[in-house]
Motif scaffolding. Structure first.
Motif, PDB file in Angstrom:
ATOM      1  N   UNK A   1      30.485 -70.834  88.803  1.00  0.00           N
ATOM      2  CA  UNK A   1      29.057 -70.616  88.974  1.00  0.00           C
ATOM      3  C   UNK A   1      28.565 -69.363  88.251  1.00  0.00           C
ATOM      4  N   UNK A   2      29.478 -68.575  87.720  1.00  0.00           N
ATOM      5  CA  UNK A   2      29.066 -67.450  86.881  1.00  0.00           C
ATOM      6  C   UNK A   2      28.669 -67.918  85.479  1.00  0.00           C
ATOM      7  N   UNK A   3      29.005 -69.175  85.160  1.00  0.00           N
ATOM      8  CA  UNK A   3      28.585 -69.765  83.890  1.00  0.00           C
ATOM      9  C   UNK A   3      27.119 -70.181  84.008  1.00  0.00           C
ATOM     10  N   UNK A   4      26.283 -69.711  83.108  1.00  0.00           N
ATOM     11  CA  UNK A   4      24.844 -69.914  83.205  1.00  0.00           C
ATOM     12  C   UNK A   4      24.449 -71.385  83.217  1.00  0.00           C
ATOM     13  N   UNK A   5      25.031 -72.184  82.335  1.00  0.00           N
ATOM     14  CA  UNK A   5      24.668 -73.601  82.273  1.00  0.00           C
ATOM     15  C   UNK A   5      25.084 -74.338  83.549  1.00  0.00           C
ATOM     16  N   UNK A   6      26.293 -74.053  84.029  1.00  0.00           N
ATOM     17  CA  UNK A   6      26.772 -74.690  85.262  1.00  0.00           C
ATOM     18  C   UNK A   6      25.873 -74.335  86.437  1.00  0.00           C
ATOM     19  N   UNK A   7      25.554 -73.054  86.542  1.00  0.00           N
ATOM     20  CA  UNK A   7      24.712 -72.605  87.661  1.00  0.00           C
ATOM     21  C   UNK A   7      23.342 -73.265  87.612  1.00  0.00           C
ATOM     22  N   UNK A   8      22.739 -73.318  86.429  1.00  0.00           N
ATOM     23  CA  UNK A   8      21.399 -73.868  86.299  1.00  0.00           C
ATOM     24  C   UNK A   8      21.368 -75.360  86.636  1.00  0.00           C
ATOM     25  N   UNK A   9      22.374 -76.094  86.174  1.00  0.00           N
ATOM     26  CA  UNK A   9      22.448 -77.522  86.504  1.00  0.00           C
ATOM     27  C   UNK A   9      22.547 -77.733  88.017  1.00  0.00           C
ATOM     28  N   UNK A  10      23.379 -76.918  88.665  1.00  0.00           N
ATOM     29  CA  UNK A  10      23.531 -77.019  90.120  1.00  0.00           C
ATOM     30  C   UNK A  10      22.248 -76.631  90.840  1.00  0.00           C
ATOM     31  N   UNK A  11      21.564 -75.621  90.328  1.00  0.00           N
ATOM     32  CA  UNK A  11      20.321 -75.170  90.944  1.00  0.00           C
ATOM     33  C   UNK A  11      19.271 -76.273  90.945  1.00  0.00           C
ATOM     34  N   UNK A  12      19.109 -76.948  89.823  1.00  0.00           N
ATOM     35  CA  UNK A  12      18.152 -78.058  89.758  1.00  0.00           C
ATOM     36  C   UNK A  12      18.592 -79.210  90.672  1.00  0.00           C
ATOM     37  N   UNK A  13      19.889 -79.466  90.728  1.00  0.00           N
ATOM     38  CA  UNK A  13      20.399 -80.594  91.516  1.00  0.00           C
ATOM     39  C   UNK A  13      20.177 -80.386  93.011  1.00  0.00           C
ATOM     40  N   UNK A  14      20.457 -79.180  93.523  1.00  0.00           N
ATOM     41  CA  UNK A  14      20.318 -78.955  94.967  1.00  0.00           C
ATOM     42  C   UNK A  14      18.858 -78.976  95.396  1.00  0.00           C
ATOM     43  N   UNK A  15      17.984 -78.452  94.547  1.00  0.00           N
ATOM     44  CA  UNK A  15      16.564 -78.468  94.907  1.00  0.00           C
ATOM     45  C   UNK A  15      16.032 -79.910  94.934  1.00  0.00           C
ATOM     46  N   UNK A  16      16.431 -80.719  93.965  1.00  0.00           N
ATOM     47  CA  UNK A  16      16.006 -82.118  93.945  1.00  0.00           C
ATOM     48  C   UNK A  16      16.522 -82.855  95.175  1.00  0.00           C
ATOM     49  N   UNK A  17      17.777 -82.584  95.557  1.00  0.00           N
ATOM     50  CA  UNK A  17      18.350 -83.231  96.739  1.00  0.00           C
ATOM     51  C   UNK A  17      17.610 -82.812  97.999  1.00  0.00           C
ATOM     52  N   UNK A  18      17.260 -81.548  98.096  1.00  0.00           N
ATOM     53  CA  UNK A  18      16.484 -81.084  99.257  1.00  0.00           C
ATOM     54  C   UNK A  18      15.164 -81.833  99.360  1.00  0.00           C
ATOM     55  N   UNK A  19      14.438 -81.924  98.264  1.00  0.00           N
ATOM     56  CA  UNK A  19      13.126 -82.560  98.294  1.00  0.00           C
ATOM     57  C   UNK A  19      13.224 -84.028  98.688  1.00  0.00           C
ATOM     58  N   UNK A  20      14.295 -84.690  98.262  1.00  0.00           N
ATOM     59  CA  UNK A  20      14.462 -86.111  98.544  1.00  0.00           C
ATOM     60  C   UNK A  20      14.892 -86.373  99.978  1.00  0.00           C
ATOM     61  N   UNK A  21      15.792 -85.522 100.504  1.00  0.00           N
ATOM     62  CA  UNK A  21      16.435 -85.824 101.784  1.00  0.00           C
ATOM     63  C   UNK A  21      16.007 -84.954 102.951  1.00  0.00           C
ATOM     64  N   UNK A  22      15.684 -83.680 102.722  1.00  0.00           N
ATOM     65  CA  UNK A  22      15.534 -82.756 103.839  1.00  0.00           C
ATOM     66  C   UNK A  22      14.203 -82.019 103.881  1.00  0.00           C
ATOM     67  N   UNK A  23      13.258 -82.419 103.076  1.00  0.00           N
ATOM     68  CA  UNK A  23      11.945 -81.783 103.120  1.00  0.00           C
ATOM     69  C   UNK A  23      11.174 -82.293 104.343  1.00  0.00           C
ATOM     70  N   UNK A  24      10.189 -81.534 104.812  1.00  0.00           N
ATOM     71  CA  UNK A  24       9.413 -82.001 105.964  1.00  0.00           C
ATOM     72  C   UNK A  24       8.777 -83.369 105.742  1.00  0.00           C
ATOM     73  N   UNK A  25       8.307 -83.622 104.533  1.00  0.00           N
ATOM     74  CA  UNK A  25       7.646 -84.896 104.244  1.00  0.00           C
ATOM     75  C   UNK A  25       8.603 -86.065 104.426  1.00  0.00           C
ATOM     76  N   UNK A  26       9.838 -85.915 103.911  1.00  0.00           N
ATOM     77  CA  UNK A  26      10.810 -87.004 103.994  1.00  0.00           C
ATOM     78  C   UNK A  26      11.214 -87.282 105.439  1.00  0.00           C
TER      79      UNK A  26
END
Length: 383
Positions: free
Chosen positions: A342-367
């Motif tokens: 996760x100290x690798x910039x590209x790896x970290x950024x890909x993971x950052x986008x992925x977790x936020x998208x997963x949150x919005x789909x599965x665990x946001x108040x709206x969902x």
């Protein structure tokens, strides 16, 4: 199913009974969040079961007796509150044999015979009630009385499917309100790209079973490998001896300059600030009754990649494709390897986008709100 606009059910009363903060813990926060979530759509009546004169629930037989005594004292008020026969969301149903008997003695007698009841299970070991020698029969009778049983993930549903009929068992996850706006997440990503320090956050109960020592040793390995780390540990202790032992471990590992220990935090604004500043959230828990830690979901809401233990109940919450690093139990070396990745910039950024998208789909108040509204509306016989 066709959904109705918000507030169309506002005249319908729903009782949400359970433990509310304080103390602040996963279950009390989840109960408060559920009541808040449904408040715009229903007339929510809250009933707080929390024992108010202590900050932590005592453990052992003494704690069970004290809690039962407290619940028995609440029975007249609870019976009066539920006398209107309106639906009940019961969020503190117990998975412990002692707690089960407490439920039978204190909660069940307050319910009217035909009152609709939905139990929300916040534990990963609820199945033990059906296999325990003294609760196997009574647990089945309890399920027969309930209209629905809500568990937090499909993995947890598998564990109890043998004893709970399919038409009663539903999966509705917890949710958290986002702790960071899109602008704040953008700033977080910009700060990460310009920093040479990896900021790690552990936020949970400060006990070995939650993995705080494994993380500490993993950080030690990563630092010796040349990684620059700034780590924050936040959470309550069982007692002062545990706190002293943890600080001694920090000193012995030579990590005093890169570790900050906050202790318990009740200020939710500070919790949000810690999440927004973190590059990595780590919870290598091996706790046997772990279900769905809210702190992990809070991390996802701030687009923070996570390191968690490779266990089915946690994998059901977030997996590698959704931005998580899954590590074996008790493996500081694997934690160090994940930190290096996760100290690798590209790896970290890909993971950052992925977790936020997963949150919005599965665990946001709206969902999650829509799942609850669907449940309540499907039980049309309530009304």
């Amino acid at each position: 199913m066709q959904t109705r606009p918000p507030n169309s059910h506002r005249s319908r009363t729903i009782h949400v009974i359970g433990r509310y903060p304080p103390p602040i813990d996963g279950q009390s926060l989840a109960t408060q969040s559920l009541a808040d979530l449904l408040q715009p759509d229903y007339d929510i009546r809250r009933f707080n079961m929390t024992l108010a004169d202590r900050t932590l629930m005592p453990s052992g037989r003494l704690g069970a007796l004290r809690t039962t005594s407290h619940y028995l004292g609440l029975k007249p008020k609870l019976r009066d509150r539920l006398s209107d026969g309106n639906p009940v969301l019961w969020t503190n149903i117990s998975s412990q044999p002692s707690g089960h008997w407490r439920d039978l003695l204190t909660i069940m007698p307050c319910l009217r015979p035909t009152q609709p009841v939905v139990a929300v299970v916040h534990w990963g070991n609820f199945s033990r009630l059906f296999t325990h020698g003294i609760t196997g029969i009574t647990a089945k009778h309890l399920i027969h009385r309930l209209n629905r049983v809500v568990v937090l993930s499909h993995e947890l549903a598998k564990q109890v499917a043998r004893w709970i009929p399919a038409d009663k068992l539903l999966v509705i996850p917890n949710y958290v309100r986002p702790l960071a706006t899109e602008d704040e997440i953008q700033i977080k990503r910009q700060n990460h790209s310009s920093s040479k320090i990896l900021r790690v956050l552990f936020l949970s109960h400060m006990i070995k079973e939650k993995g705080c020592y494994d993380l500490l040793h993993g950080i030690s390995i990563a630092v010796k490998q040349g990684l620059s780390v700034e780590a924050h540990f936040a959470g309550r202790w069982n007692d002062n001896r545990d706190e002293g032992h943890f600080h001694r471990a920090i000193n012995q590992l030579g990590l005093t300059k890169c570790i900050t220990v906050h202790g318990p935090i009740s200020d939710r604004a500070l919790v949000a600030k810690l999440h927004r500043k973190a590059d990595v959230f780590a919870l290598p828990s091996i706790l046997h009754y772990e279900a769905q830690p809210l702190a992990i979901m809070e991390a996802l809401s701030t687009a923070t990649p996570v390191i968690i233990t490779k266990r089915p109940v946690l994998e059901a919450l977030v997996d590698t494709e959704q931005g998580a690093f899954l590590i074996p139990p008790h493996d500081p070396g694997a934690i160090a390897k994940a930190l290096q990745s996760l100290s690798d910039e590209k790896t970290w950024l890909n993971c950052s986008f992925a977790v936020r998208k997963h949150y919005e789909t599965a665990y946001s108040p709206e969902a999650v709100r829509q799942l609850w509204i669907n449940l309540i509306e499907d039980l049309s016989t309530w009304f």
